[in-house]
Design an enzyme around this catalytic site. Structure first.
Site, PDB file in Angstrom:
ATOM      1  N   TYR A  99      -8.910   5.847  13.091  1.00 47.34           N
ATOM      2  CA  TYR A  99      -8.788   5.524  14.508  1.00 47.34           C
ATOM      3  C   TYR A  99      -7.319   5.289  14.809  1.00 47.34           C
ATOM      4  CZ  TYR A  99      -8.692   0.771  12.579  1.00 47.34           C
ATOM      5  OH  TYR A  99      -8.379  -0.336  11.829  1.00 47.34           O
ATOM      6  N   ASN A 119      15.190  17.822  39.815  1.00 45.58           N
ATOM      7  CA  ASN A 119      15.003  18.048  38.381  1.00 45.58           C
ATOM      8  C   ASN A 119      16.193  18.742  37.741  1.00 45.58           C
ATOM      9  OD1 ASN A 119      12.536  16.792  38.273  1.00 45.58           O
ATOM     10  ND2 ASN A 119      11.346  18.663  38.460  1.00 45.58           N
ATOM     11  N   LYS A 154      -9.198   2.052  -2.632  1.00 50.77           N
ATOM     12  CA  LYS A 154      -9.519   1.563  -1.291  1.00 50.77           C
ATOM     13  C   LYS A 154     -10.923   2.016  -0.906  1.00 50.77           C
ATOM     14  CE  LYS A 154      -7.296   1.401   3.300  1.00 50.77           C
ATOM     15  NZ  LYS A 154      -6.093   1.821   4.042  1.00 50.77           N
ATOM     16  N   CYS A 157      -5.426  -2.941   2.433  1.00 51.65           N
ATOM     17  CA  CYS A 157      -5.324  -2.934   3.902  1.00 51.65           C
ATOM     18  C   CYS A 157      -6.669  -3.099   4.605  1.00 51.65           C
ATOM     19  CB  CYS A 157      -4.606  -1.672   4.364  1.00 51.65           C
ATOM     20  SG  CYS A 157      -3.781  -1.884   5.979  1.00 51.65           S
ATOM     21  N   GLU A 198       0.828  -1.211   0.000  1.00 49.81           N
ATOM     22  CA  GLU A 198       0.000   0.000   0.000  1.00 49.81           C
ATOM     23  C   GLU A 198       0.866   1.267   0.000  1.00 49.81           C
ATOM     24  OE1 GLU A 198      -3.566   1.960   2.788  1.00 49.81           O
ATOM     25  OE2 GLU A 198      -2.300   0.356   3.577  1.00 49.81           O
ATOM     26  N   GLY A 225      23.604   3.512  34.504  1.00 48.59           N
ATOM     27  CA  GLY A 225      23.834   2.258  35.197  1.00 48.59           C
ATOM     28  C   GLY A 225      22.538   1.531  35.482  1.00 48.59           C
ATOM     29  N   THR A 237      15.942   7.731  27.232  1.00 51.79           N
ATOM     30  CA  THR A 237      15.933   6.378  27.786  1.00 51.79           C
ATOM     31  C   THR A 237      14.741   6.100  28.696  1.00 51.79           C
ATOM     32  OG1 THR A 237      17.342   7.078  29.634  1.00 51.79           O
ATOM     33  CG2 THR A 237      18.455   6.252  27.670  1.00 51.79           C
ATOM     34  N   SER A 279       0.374  -2.068   7.335  1.00 45.26           N
ATOM     35  CA  SER A 279      -0.147  -2.352   8.677  1.00 45.26           C
ATOM     36  C   SER A 279       0.977  -2.228   9.698  1.00 45.26           C
ATOM     37  CB  SER A 279      -0.739  -3.763   8.710  1.00 45.26           C
ATOM     38  OG  SER A 279      -1.216  -4.075   9.988  1.00 45.26           O
ATOM     39  N   GLY A 323      22.896   8.703  27.470  1.00 44.37           N
ATOM     40  CA  GLY A 323      23.279   8.894  28.861  1.00 44.37           C
ATOM     41  C   GLY A 323      23.140   7.587  29.612  1.00 44.37           C
ATOM     42  N   LEU A 324      24.244   7.075  30.157  1.00 38.04           N
ATOM     43  CA  LEU A 324      24.233   5.782  30.851  1.00 38.04           C
ATOM     44  C   LEU A 324      24.234   6.006  32.363  1.00 38.04           C
ATOM     45  CD1 LEU A 324      26.757   3.661  28.722  1.00 38.04           C
ATOM     46  CD2 LEU A 324      24.258   3.684  28.616  1.00 38.04           C
TER      47      LEU A 324
END
EC number: 6.3.5.1
Length: 540
Positions: A114, A373, A108, A144, A39, A294, A397, A180, A291-292
């Site tokens: 939706y 923050n 179609k 589809c 499609e 841990g 993350t 889809s 940014g890690l």
């Protein structure tokens, strides 16, 4: 009849690139009788408001003629928008090419509006259904959604049953061109069930060709299939990869059934594809920075990024504060070592002290929300500095559980270009982490067993603010994905006070999610285009 299913990864708006890919496949299968694409593959799906641009429409018309020019004896069915009688809207069409020309366009009928779909905004439905004869075979060609409404009873979404009409007009094979999008367990529990039911009801084979690839927040899984008249899958294309499959139409009823297993590995494949295509298709950057902390979330995101982009293109950054535990820094370092990526440490203590001096008059913390923050925002600024200077895209993350209840910081850990696991509930993050570690320890074991913590104040744990994720996640799934009411969730066995508290947290955090980076959709209801909630409201 030799049929080719062409499951390609189209780029939205790259009409010339998509055209070239289509032509290459046609030229590689000149002996095929029928070649079927997905499609809107010519313009990519979803093209959204590009469809309103006149030059975009004209480029599609030109490309269709250029593709038709290379088609010889084969019949080629391509998904593309075509003109309608409406002054602004188009048709979503299956365009049939043969002998150097456009022979016909099937439009179609059922236009979904939706969740993530908004096709009534761009298209008008077909006013009729017709069977197309190709090499003496009567094909019922659908697009589809046309195939999703097979029971025309009081619960049907649409008044028109496309397959029923095509069957009554003599169709002997159903073809469906699809775009889809994927979500976890959709393939087996929904899509295949619809296709199987249709094949069994009409006792006809189905050739289903689906788009593959990531386009913004949506990930398309491919998984094109052929079903025999008993509803058995006898041919399946690859999941989350391009694939072109050739078969003989007359052999469908003779082929053996294909066994299909859908598990957590599909989420991993989906997210890896989503990351890779986001980088390739936007062209914004070739490298990523993560940014890690841990923790489990950043560890999983980093693993996915490495698989998608290559270890040489991923940078891991640890930004410890006075509240960071020693094991968190070691866990981040060990992860980077296991993955073979570049790793840097930028302590944020001096910058944090400068904020304390400015706002507290000394370096003594008050340990309030503002101070928590600002640490996240210092880290966000560091990552964005690296992003600007080194042309790296920041991958955020945060998981879906956190994003749902607002357990995240605007312009802090939410700052970035792509929210990789923003549609993955916390417990599913753990499941994915265990899958990543299935053959060897990549994510350090300590990351999987230690209590989750933002480490923004002394001895902080997520459970100081939130219920256990084992409790939180099912409530969030019930409310967000299953659209259950408060009473229905309470009937699942949860205290009403807790349910109301969580739902209020979800609604209060809407303003944050409106400012979040685009996230990759892998559940049935993600935050983003498929969930449109008001910010200013007092329902709950």
């Amino acid at each position: 009849m030799k049929v080719v299913m062409s499951q390609i990864n189209s780029i939205v708006g790259d009409i010339n690139g998509n055209k070239k890919k289509i032509i290459d496949i046609i030229n590689s299968h000149k002996d095929a009788d029928l070649i079927v694409f997905s499609e809107l593959c010519l313009c990519g799906y979803p093209p959204k408001d590009l469809l309103f641009q006149k030059d975009f429409r004209q480029a599609i018309e030109k490309a269709l003629l250029e593709i038709a020019n290379v088609v010889e004896k084969s019949y080629v069915i391509i998904g593309a928008p075509t003109k309608s009688n409406h002054p602004q809207k188009l048709h979503n069409s299956a365009v049939i090419l043969h002998n150097g020309k456009i022979e016909k366009a099937i439009h179609k009928t059922l236009l979904p509006s939706y969740d993530v779909f908004d096709e009534n905004r761009y298209f008008i439905p077909s006013s009729c259904r017709e069977v197309v004869e190709i090499n003496k075979v009567a094909f019922g060609i659908t697009i589809c959604e046309d195939i999703w409404n097979i029971n025309n009873d009081e619960n049907a979404m649409y008044d028109i049953n496309v397959l029923e009409e095509l069957y009554e007009k003599g169709a002997k094979v159903f073809i469906n061109l699809s775009a889809s999008p994927y979500h976890y367990k959709k393939f087996k529990s929904q899509r295949l069930q619809v296709l199987k039911e249709a094949a069994r009801k009409y006792k006809l084979p189905i050739v289903y060709v689906n788009q593959v690839g990531g386009n913004d927040d949506l990930i398309f899984d491919g998984n094109s299939v052929v079903l025999n008249s008993k509803g058995d899958v006898v041919i399946k294309a690859k999941e989350f990869e391009e694939d072109v499959i050739e078969f003989e139409l007359e052999d469908i009823e003779k082929l053996s059934q294909v066994d299909i297993e859908e598990d957590i590995s599909w989420i991993k494949k989906a997210l890896v594809l989503g990351i890779r295509d986001y980088f390739e298709k936007t062209g914004a950057a070739k490298k990523a920075v993560v940014g890690l902390s841990g923790g489990i979330d950043s560890s999983v995101v980093c693993c996915l990024a490495v698989e998608a982009l290559g270890k040489e293109n991923v940078l891991g950054v640890s930004m410890p504060s006075r509240y960071s535990s020693e094991h968190s820094i070691k866990d981040a370092m060990k992860l980077a070592e296991n993955l073979g990526i570049e790793f840097r440490i930028y302590p944020i203590e001096d910058v944090f002290k400068a904020y304390l001096r400015m706002f507290n008059g000394s370096e003594t913390p008050l340990q309030d929300l503002a101070e928590e923050n600002i640490q996240a925002r210092i880290r966000g600024n560091i990552l964005m500095f690296i992003s600007n200077r080194e042309n790296r895209l920041v991958l955020t993350t945060g998981n879906k559980s956190e994003l749902a209840v607002g357990y995240c910081t605007l312009y802090g850990d939410m700052a970035g270009g792509l929210a990789v696991i923003s549609d993955l509930p916390k417990m599913l993050v753990y499941e994915l982490a265990r899958y990543i570690n299935r053959e060897r320890e990549i994510i350090p074991h300590n990351v999987l067993v230690k209590p989750p913590s933002a480490e923004l104040r002394p001895n902080q744990k997520d459970t100081d603010t939130l219920p256990l994720y084992e409790i939180l996640d099912p409530i969030l799934v019930a409310y967000i994905e299953e659209l259950k009411s408060v009473d229905e969730i309470v009937q699942m066995g949860y205290p009403k006070d807790l349910v109301l508290k969580i739902i209020k947290m979800v609604e209060r955090a809407e303003y944050k999610r409106k400012q979040a980076a685009p996230g990759l959709k892998v559940t049935s209801k993600a935050f983003g285009t498929g969930r449109r909630m008001p910010i200013a409201q007092r329902w709950v």
